[in-house]
Design an enzyme around this catalytic site. Structure first.
Site, PDB file in Angstrom:
ATOM      1  N   ALA A 157      31.237  34.612  46.250  1.00 13.37           N
ATOM      2  CA  ALA A 157      31.420  35.621  45.297  1.00 13.37           C
ATOM      3  C   ALA A 157      32.949  35.670  44.632  1.00 13.37           C
ATOM      4  O   ALA A 157      33.899  34.903  45.365  1.00 13.37           O
ATOM      5  CB  ALA A 157      31.652  37.228  45.954  1.00 13.37           C
ATOM      6  N   LEU A 158      33.099  35.896  43.595  1.00  9.08           N
ATOM      7  CA  LEU A 158      34.340  35.755  42.567  1.00  9.08           C
ATOM      8  C   LEU A 158      34.691  36.828  42.102  1.00  9.08           C
ATOM      9  O   LEU A 158      33.898  37.828  41.272  1.00  9.08           O
ATOM     10  CB  LEU A 158      33.882  34.864  41.577  1.00  9.08           C
ATOM     11  CG  LEU A 158      35.061  34.308  40.678  1.00  9.08           C
ATOM     12  CD1 LEU A 158      36.140  33.696  41.275  1.00  9.08           C
ATOM     13  CD2 LEU A 158      34.536  33.450  39.637  1.00  9.08           C
ATOM     14  N   VAL A 172      38.377  34.290  45.446  1.00  8.70           N
ATOM     15  CA  VAL A 172      36.997  33.680  45.587  1.00  8.70           C
ATOM     16  C   VAL A 172      36.602  33.789  47.054  1.00  8.70           C
ATOM     17  O   VAL A 172      37.660  33.505  48.097  1.00  8.70           O
ATOM     18  CB  VAL A 172      36.594  32.303  45.229  1.00  8.70           C
ATOM     19  CG1 VAL A 172      37.627  31.212  45.818  1.00  8.70           C
ATOM     20  CG2 VAL A 172      35.464  31.898  45.330  1.00  8.70           C
ATOM     21  N   CYS A 189      27.377  43.070  44.513  1.00  8.35           N
ATOM     22  CA  CYS A 189      27.834  42.540  43.043  1.00  8.35           C
ATOM     23  C   CYS A 189      27.010  43.530  42.089  1.00  8.35           C
ATOM     24  O   CYS A 189      26.966  43.102  40.838  1.00  8.35           O
ATOM     25  CB  CYS A 189      27.636  41.184  42.618  1.00  8.35           C
ATOM     26  SG  CYS A 189      28.685  40.038  43.798  1.00  8.35           S
TER      27      CYS A 189
END
Length: 224
Positions: A157-158, A172, A189
């Site tokens: 995930a970012l 990240v 997300c």
């Protein structure tokens, strides 16, 4: 206690420092990132912070709290990064990128998309070193498994904050060897039913410390 490793390059600017912060509550890291960025000067070294968090759900600026379906006893923290809701926990590599983008491009704001793509590519390159194929998805930041039984599952995930000054924080996360159940307590997300996976489930059983440094070095390679 954190430790610092400086990777130097003959080119300017110098490579970011690697800061090993160990296991740290998310709120401590969050406050420290903002304080570091608030106090930066033109000479402040860029840093990558490596950390492992106790279980926590975090919300991005535009996150819909309803995507936290059942937090159980895990804290939910509002942040100032981009993106939706995500989970951090033991067995996950988390790297925060405290960089001044102006040192790498004069027009820092025009560099943000390339910056995000560079982070994603570093994750893809790290996974490839362990024979795992990762890919991007349009409109869904992060990295997903590209083939096999877990195709389409999210493994990284970012979420970032880029100030008008060109200074960045947040970063990240890469799932290495986790209890994945808390991901089922949210819409990861913001996507209902999105599968998440870690490297161990995909057959790569590796020490978290090795993956922390592997990803950190790939990130440095991208931004030098």
């Amino acid at each position: 206690m954190s430790s610092v490793q400086q990777l130097r390059s003959p080119d300017h600017p110098p490579s970011p420092q690697i800061i090993q912060r160990g296991v740290e509550p998310y709120s401590v890291s969050f406050d420290a990132m903002r304080a570091f960025t608030d106090s930066r000067s033109a000479d402040t070294p860029d840093q990558l912070w490596i950390v492992e968090h106790p279980p926590v759900f975090t919300l991005g600026l535009g996150a819909d709290p309803s995507h936290v379906l059942a937090p159980h006893d895990i804290p939910v923290i509002q942040t100032d990064r981009g993106g939706e809701v995500t989970y951090h926990g033991p067995g996950q590599v988390v790297i925060y990128l405290l960089l001044d983008l102006r040192r790498r491009r004069p027009a820092a704001r025009l560099f943000v998309r390339e910056f995000v793509q560079g982070i994603e590519q570093a994750v893809i390159d790290t996974l490839a070193a362990y024979n795992l194929a990762g890919e991007r998805k349009a409109g869904a930041p992060g990295i997903y498994i590209a083939d096999g039984a877990w195709q389409g599952a999210k493994i990284a995930a970012l979420g970032l904050k880029v100030r008008g000054s060109g200074c960045t924080y947040h970063g990240v996360s890469l799932n290495v060897s986790m209890d994945l159940e808390p991901f089922s307590w949210i819409n990861p997300c913001g996507y209902e039913g999105l599968a998440t996976v870690d490297m161990k489930t995909l057959g790569v059983d590796i020490a978290l410390s090795e993956m922390q440094l592997a990803l950190a070095h790939k990130l440095i390679d991208r931004f030098n």
